[in-house]
Design an enzyme around this catalytic site. Structure first.
Site, PDB file in Angstrom:
ATOM      1  N   ARG A  73       4.670  -3.011  -9.756  1.00  0.00           N
ATOM      2  CA  ARG A  73       4.251  -2.364 -11.350  1.00  0.00           C
ATOM      3  C   ARG A  73       5.504  -2.522 -12.665  1.00  0.00           C
ATOM      4  NH1 ARG A  73       3.291   3.260  -8.676  1.00  0.00           N
ATOM      5  NH2 ARG A  73       4.522   2.494  -7.197  1.00  0.00           N
ATOM      6  N   ASP A  92      -0.999  -4.791   1.553  1.00  0.00           N
ATOM      7  CA  ASP A  92       0.540  -3.486   2.253  1.00  0.00           C
ATOM      8  C   ASP A  92       0.357  -3.064   3.867  1.00  0.00           C
ATOM      9  OD1 ASP A  92      -0.180  -0.278   2.773  1.00  0.00           O
ATOM     10  OD2 ASP A  92       0.293  -0.754   0.409  1.00  0.00           O
ATOM     11  N   TYR A 122       3.115   7.283   9.032  1.00  0.00           N
ATOM     12  CA  TYR A 122       1.885   6.953   8.597  1.00  0.00           C
ATOM     13  C   TYR A 122       0.706   7.639   9.171  1.00  0.00           C
ATOM     14  CZ  TYR A 122       4.125   4.891   4.258  1.00  0.00           C
ATOM     15  OH  TYR A 122       4.497   4.917   3.159  1.00  0.00           O
TER      16      TYR A 122
END
Length: 367
Positions: free
Chosen positions: A41, A86, A164
């Site tokens: 980003r 990812d 996660y």
């Protein structure tokens, strides 16, 4: 440009193999450099390409993954590309739902709470069916790179993915996931084994698709101490390297260099150096000389400038890079940051980092 596929074989000839040579411990004229999250980003063109759609929808669109992977290479003379994807595509392949919430990060709609929840996961995963979009992105990108630099494939490591899946997102303590390690050691191993099996097939599939190196991200290693790491992380890290290599041999695929990056795991550097990886990645909290003393001469090191150093003025970045190169030495070394680039970083400072690595390493090699 990322025009659609030619045949997966017949890739363009590689023009710059400096990164691969450093990974294998061969001499290089200069120190190669790439950045974790170099497709990110901080680049306005990345934000523009990503603006129109959901994060995981982007991951599932090979043409967009290819475009995002190539963007940083148009700006900077990086020595490697890393496929845009990812680590959480693996839990998705096991049947879990993950959504990317802007400003919050990834959220699992139904995290694993009880041991019985393991039964909801796919026990046999066909990686080509579930993750074929990553393989397509790799093949497309490998062609589109036109041999400019090698392409790195990657996966999250079992403990990081497990954390996660149980936490349901990011966490400062990983208390829910760690409580499984203490309360349900057998179920934890069952889950870690399941993840390792998928990761092995996934990494082999990435090489078949055209990846020229592989990095395993144990990003949450720092939440484990030496004992838990020894029991629940290291055995799977070792096993993945060994199984990937033997499957690559069996399938007559290239034996690509493998990188292990276990963030905040200084306590395990010696073990990681003997875990079957050509390269050990380092975060910014360890001194280069200390790392070298622990891993010995037979492994290439990768790292480890503090990402926040890129907020410094450009001259200062140059000084820090010079010091880093003097500490690591220019051989058996791949320059990188100690973690990924942050979204608010100035692209010009990333350029200054890359150029400083090349300039200073050439200078040191000459003298």
């Amino acid at each position: 440009t990322c025009s659609l596929l030619r045949s997966p074989k017949g890739f363009p000839k590689l023009k710059n193999d400096t990164f691969l040579r450093a990974a294998r411990g061969e001499d290089t004229e200069y120190t190669p450099v790439w950045c974790m999250r170099q497709a990110g980003r901080y680049l306005p063109e990345f934000r523009e390409t990503r603006a129109s759609q959901d994060f995981f929808a982007t991951c599932q669109t090979p043409k967009l993954c290819c475009e995002l992977t190539l963007q940083p290479l148009r700006r900077f003379p990086l020595d490697a590309a890393i496929i845009f994807s990812d680590i959480l595509v693996v839990p998705q392949a096991l049947g879990m739902e993950v959504v990317m919430v802007p400003g919050k990060g990834p959220i699992f709609t139904e995290p694993l709470k009880e041991v019985e929840d393991l039964l909801k996961l796919r026990q046999k995963v066909d990686v080509t069916t579930e993750l074929g979009y990553v393989f397509q992105a790799i093949t497309l990108t490998r062609h589109s790179l036109e041999g400019k630099v090698p392409l790195i494939g990657f996966s999250g490591a079992p403990w990081t993915l497990m954390s996660y899946m149980i936490e349901g997102g990011g966490s400062t303590t990983m208390a829910k996931a760690k409580s499984w390690l203490y309360r349900h050691p057998e179920a934890s191993h069952q889950l870690l084994r399941l993840l390792a099996n998928v990761i092995i097939d996934y990494l082999v599939g990435q090489v078949a698709a055209g990846a020229q190196a592989l990095q395993l991200f144990e990003s949450h290693a720092g939440h484990l101490g030496p004992e838990l790491f020894q029991d629940f992380a290291l055995p799977y890290i070792r096993d993945i390297a060994q199984a990937v290599k033997s499957k690559l041999k069996e399938e007559a695929l290239p034996l690509v260099p493998m990188i292990i990056f276990a963030k905040d795991a200084h306590y395990a550097l010696r073990d990681l150096a003997h875990a079957g990886y050509e390269v050990v990645g380092l975060d910014w909290t360890i001194r280069p000389q200390e790392a070298r003393a622990q891993v010995g001469k037979d492994v290439t090191l990768q790292g480890n400038l503090d990402p926040c150093a890129l907020y410094a003025p450009k001259e200062k970045i140059g000084e820090l890079v010079k010091k880093m190169l003097e500490s690591f030495g220019t051989q058996r070394y791949i320059a990188n940051l100690g973690h990924g680039l942050y979204p608010d970083m100035n692209p010009e400072h990333v350029g200054a980092f890359v150029e400083a690595v090349h300039a200073h390493s050439r200078h040191i090699n000459k003298h």
